[in-house]
Design an enzyme around this catalytic site. Structure first.
Site, PDB file in Angstrom:
ATOM      1  N   ARG A  95     106.566   8.828  41.905  1.00 17.70           N
ATOM      2  CA  ARG A  95     105.149   8.431  41.932  1.00 17.70           C
ATOM      3  C   ARG A  95     104.235   9.531  42.454  1.00 17.70           C
ATOM      4  O   ARG A  95     103.033   9.489  42.246  1.00 17.70           O
ATOM      5  CB  ARG A  95     104.963   7.195  42.809  1.00 17.70           C
ATOM      6  CG  ARG A  95     105.747   5.982  42.344  1.00 17.70           C
ATOM      7  CD  ARG A  95     105.733   4.882  43.378  1.00 17.70           C
ATOM      8  NE  ARG A  95     106.365   5.388  44.602  1.00 17.70           N
ATOM      9  CZ  ARG A  95     106.087   4.956  45.829  1.00 17.70           C
ATOM     10  NH1 ARG A  95     105.196   4.005  46.005  1.00 17.70           N
ATOM     11  NH2 ARG A  95     106.705   5.455  46.877  1.00 17.70           N
ATOM     12  N   GLN A 108      85.054  24.023  61.933  1.00 18.13           N
ATOM     13  CA  GLN A 108      84.506  24.102  60.585  1.00 18.13           C
ATOM     14  C   GLN A 108      85.646  24.057  59.578  1.00 18.13           C
ATOM     15  O   GLN A 108      86.686  24.667  59.789  1.00 18.13           O
ATOM     16  CB  GLN A 108      83.729  25.422  60.450  1.00 18.13           C
ATOM     17  CG  GLN A 108      82.991  25.615  59.169  1.00 18.13           C
ATOM     18  CD  GLN A 108      82.119  26.881  59.217  1.00 18.13           C
ATOM     19  OE1 GLN A 108      81.529  27.186  60.231  1.00 18.13           O
ATOM     20  NE2 GLN A 108      82.069  27.590  58.115  1.00 18.13           N
ATOM     21  N   ASP A 109      85.432  23.332  58.486  1.00 16.66           N
ATOM     22  CA  ASP A 109      86.352  23.321  57.348  1.00 16.66           C
ATOM     23  C   ASP A 109      85.623  23.921  56.155  1.00 16.66           C
ATOM     24  O   ASP A 109      84.449  23.618  55.907  1.00 16.66           O
ATOM     25  CB  ASP A 109      86.774  21.894  56.987  1.00 16.66           C
ATOM     26  CG  ASP A 109      87.863  21.336  57.889  1.00 16.66           C
ATOM     27  OD1 ASP A 109      88.290  22.031  58.814  1.00 16.66           O
ATOM     28  OD2 ASP A 109      88.272  20.188  57.661  1.00 16.66           O
ATOM     29  N   ASN A 110      86.324  24.771  55.412  1.00 18.83           N
ATOM     30  CA  ASN A 110      85.768  25.413  54.223  1.00 18.83           C
ATOM     31  C   ASN A 110      86.700  25.181  53.045  1.00 18.83           C
ATOM     32  O   ASN A 110      87.907  25.041  53.233  1.00 18.83           O
ATOM     33  CB  ASN A 110      85.622  26.925  54.438  1.00 18.83           C
ATOM     34  CG  ASN A 110      84.779  27.259  55.645  1.00 18.83           C
ATOM     35  OD1 ASN A 110      83.744  26.649  55.877  1.00 18.83           O
ATOM     36  ND2 ASN A 110      85.230  28.211  56.430  1.00 18.83           N
ATOM     37  N   ARG A 121      89.809  37.903  47.522  1.00 24.46           N
ATOM     38  CA  ARG A 121      88.818  37.704  48.586  1.00 24.46           C
ATOM     39  C   ARG A 121      89.371  38.323  49.861  1.00 24.46           C
ATOM     40  O   ARG A 121      90.444  37.961  50.319  1.00 24.46           O
ATOM     41  CB  ARG A 121      88.529  36.223  48.773  1.00 24.46           C
ATOM     42  CG  ARG A 121      87.907  35.569  47.543  1.00 24.46           C
ATOM     43  CD  ARG A 121      87.506  34.124  47.831  1.00 24.46           C
ATOM     44  NE  ARG A 121      87.040  33.443  46.644  1.00 24.46           N
ATOM     45  CZ  ARG A 121      85.785  33.445  46.205  1.00 24.46           C
ATOM     46  NH1 ARG A 121      84.866  34.120  46.858  1.00 24.46           N
ATOM     47  NH2 ARG A 121      85.454  32.794  45.115  1.00 24.46           N
ATOM     48  N   HIS A 180      88.723  39.821  55.291  1.00 25.23           N
ATOM     49  CA  HIS A 180      87.589  39.414  56.120  1.00 25.23           C
ATOM     50  C   HIS A 180      88.011  39.084  57.547  1.00 25.23           C
ATOM     51  O   HIS A 180      89.127  38.620  57.783  1.00 25.23           O
ATOM     52  CB  HIS A 180      86.926  38.170  55.520  1.00 25.23           C
ATOM     53  CG  HIS A 180      86.459  38.367  54.120  1.00 25.23           C
ATOM     54  ND1 HIS A 180      86.415  37.349  53.213  1.00 25.23           N
ATOM     55  CD2 HIS A 180      86.011  39.462  53.459  1.00 25.23           C
ATOM     56  CE1 HIS A 180      85.957  37.800  52.056  1.00 25.23           C
ATOM     57  NE2 HIS A 180      85.723  39.086  52.179  1.00 25.23           N
ATOM     58  N   LYS A 239      92.158  30.929  61.841  1.00 21.34           N
ATOM     59  CA  LYS A 239      92.099  30.176  60.591  1.00 21.34           C
ATOM     60  C   LYS A 239      93.443  29.531  60.304  1.00 21.34           C
ATOM     61  O   LYS A 239      94.478  30.180  60.412  1.00 21.34           O
ATOM     62  CB  LYS A 239      91.772  31.101  59.409  1.00 21.34           C
ATOM     63  CG  LYS A 239      90.421  31.760  59.464  1.00 21.34           C
ATOM     64  CD  LYS A 239      90.233  32.681  58.270  1.00 21.34           C
ATOM     65  CE  LYS A 239      88.917  33.403  58.325  1.00 21.34           C
ATOM     66  NZ  LYS A 239      88.778  34.352  57.208  1.00 21.34           N
ATOM     67  N   HIS A 251      91.844  38.651  57.114  1.00 26.47           N
ATOM     68  CA  HIS A 251      92.503  37.743  56.186  1.00 26.47           C
ATOM     69  C   HIS A 251      91.963  37.947  54.770  1.00 26.47           C
ATOM     70  O   HIS A 251      90.780  38.200  54.571  1.00 26.47           O
ATOM     71  CB  HIS A 251      92.238  36.295  56.625  1.00 26.47           C
ATOM     72  CG  HIS A 251      92.670  35.293  55.617  1.00 26.47           C
ATOM     73  ND1 HIS A 251      91.778  34.593  54.829  1.00 26.47           N
ATOM     74  CD2 HIS A 251      93.899  34.886  55.246  1.00 26.47           C
ATOM     75  CE1 HIS A 251      92.450  33.788  54.024  1.00 26.47           C
ATOM     76  NE2 HIS A 251      93.736  33.944  54.261  1.00 26.47           N
ATOM     77  N   TYR A 283      90.298  26.145  54.394  1.00 24.97           N
ATOM     78  CA  TYR A 283      90.348  26.834  55.684  1.00 24.97           C
ATOM     79  C   TYR A 283      89.862  25.886  56.773  1.00 24.97           C
ATOM     80  O   TYR A 283      88.833  25.244  56.614  1.00 24.97           O
ATOM     81  CB  TYR A 283      89.349  27.974  55.773  1.00 24.97           C
ATOM     82  CG  TYR A 283      89.163  28.939  54.675  1.00 24.97           C
ATOM     83  CD1 TYR A 283      89.319  30.291  54.932  1.00 24.97           C
ATOM     84  CD2 TYR A 283      88.749  28.559  53.401  1.00 24.97           C
ATOM     85  CE1 TYR A 283      89.085  31.241  53.948  1.00 24.97           C
ATOM     86  CE2 TYR A 283      88.527  29.488  52.423  1.00 24.97           C
ATOM     87  CZ  TYR A 283      88.681  30.837  52.699  1.00 24.97           C
ATOM     88  OH  TYR A 283      88.446  31.770  51.732  1.00 24.97           O
ATOM     89  N   GLU A 315      80.367  39.393  61.089  1.00 25.69           N
ATOM     90  CA  GLU A 315      81.290  39.533  59.963  1.00 25.69           C
ATOM     91  C   GLU A 315      81.740  40.979  59.769  1.00 25.69           C
ATOM     92  O   GLU A 315      80.965  41.913  59.922  1.00 25.69           O
ATOM     93  CB  GLU A 315      80.590  39.042  58.696  1.00 25.69           C
ATOM     94  CG  GLU A 315      81.443  39.042  57.478  1.00 25.69           C
ATOM     95  CD  GLU A 315      80.702  38.450  56.288  1.00 25.69           C
ATOM     96  OE1 GLU A 315      81.331  37.672  55.570  1.00 25.69           O
ATOM     97  OE2 GLU A 315      79.517  38.761  56.101  1.00 25.69           O
ATOM     98  N   LYS A 319      80.476  42.888  48.270  1.00 24.08           N
ATOM     99  CA  LYS A 319      80.796  43.178  49.676  1.00 24.08           C
ATOM    100  C   LYS A 319      82.227  43.683  49.816  1.00 24.08           C
ATOM    101  O   LYS A 319      82.484  44.681  50.506  1.00 24.08           O
ATOM    102  CB  LYS A 319      80.598  41.916  50.523  1.00 24.08           C
ATOM    103  CG  LYS A 319      81.029  42.054  51.972  1.00 24.08           C
ATOM    104  CD  LYS A 319      80.877  40.756  52.733  1.00 24.08           C
ATOM    105  CE  LYS A 319      81.942  39.777  52.328  1.00 24.08           C
ATOM    106  NZ  LYS A 319      81.926  38.523  53.085  1.00 24.08           N
ATOM    107  N   ASP A 320      83.168  43.035  49.151  1.00 24.12           N
ATOM    108  CA  ASP A 320      84.570  43.442  49.253  1.00 24.12           C
ATOM    109  C   ASP A 320      84.809  44.798  48.583  1.00 24.12           C
ATOM    110  O   ASP A 320      85.589  45.615  49.073  1.00 24.12           O
ATOM    111  CB  ASP A 320      85.488  42.384  48.650  1.00 24.12           C
ATOM    112  CG  ASP A 320      85.516  41.102  49.472  1.00 24.12           C
ATOM    113  OD1 ASP A 320      85.011  41.103  50.618  1.00 24.12           O
ATOM    114  OD2 ASP A 320      86.042  40.096  48.967  1.00 24.12           O
TER     115      ASP A 320
END
Length: 178
Positions: free
Chosen positions: A23, A47-49, A59, A62, A72, A119, A132, A143, A169-170
């Site tokens: 199931r 915070q949750d992302n 990505r 960071h 994280k 990360h 996250y 940052e 940015k990256d």
């Protein structure tokens, strides 16, 4: 929950127990008592992302600087990624070293990345939903970013000859030791 330490102090691979049958499945993705026992100290998430990315999106790498450094707890609910943590704690014996693990909606693994590490991740499936939990609020003024292809880190991203899709940015990020 199975807890596997990595070569970087404090970075843990967490594997929840999965109960499944024809199931579907059930798993407890987070339990504060179990998590704090695994990491060995109190942790408060604020915070949750949730991000969704397509195949080839990279990505990172960071981080946030003190006093707003973030821990994280990350996981993938759909798809798969190659997830990386890089030790940027200047007094750490593993400064400049990294660990990588596949996180996917199938293996249900999570990675705990304590404050003081950078990360990043590369999406290896058609798309991936990445979640996250963070221990500090996002602060643009704190940052930081490190080049994903820094030759001193020599991370073997599983690109299979493709060029990753990066944010501006990256793409402009400096090397770790610049």
């Amino acid at each position: 929950m199975k807890v596997t330490p990595t070569a970087l102090d404090g970075v843990l691979i967490l594997e929840p127990r999965v109960f499944g049958d024809e199931r579907g499945f059930f798993l407890e993705s987070f339990n504060l008592q179990t998590f704090q026992a695994a990491v060995g100290h109190d942790v408060t998430f604020v915070q949750d992302n949730h991000s969704r990315s397509t195949q080839g999106v990279l990505r990172g790498l960071h981080y946030q600087r003190d006093p707003h450094a973030q821990g994280k707890l990350v996981r993938v609910t759909q798809g798969s990624v190659f997830d990386v943590a890089v030790d940027i704690r200047e007094n750490s014996p593993t400064y400049g070293q990294w660990v990588g693990v596949e996180l996917s909606g199938r293996n249900h693994k999570q990675l705990w990345i304590p404050p003081g590490l950078a990360h990043g991740f590369l999406v290896t499936s058609d798309s991936a939903d990445f979640l996250y939990k963070t221990t500090a609020y996002y602060r643009p003024d704190s940052e930081g970013c490190i080049r994903w292809d820094d030759p001193n880190l020599a991370i073997p991203w599983p690109l299979d000859g493709r060029t990753p899709s990066l944010s501006a940015k990256d793409a402009a990020a400096p090397m770790l030791r610049s």
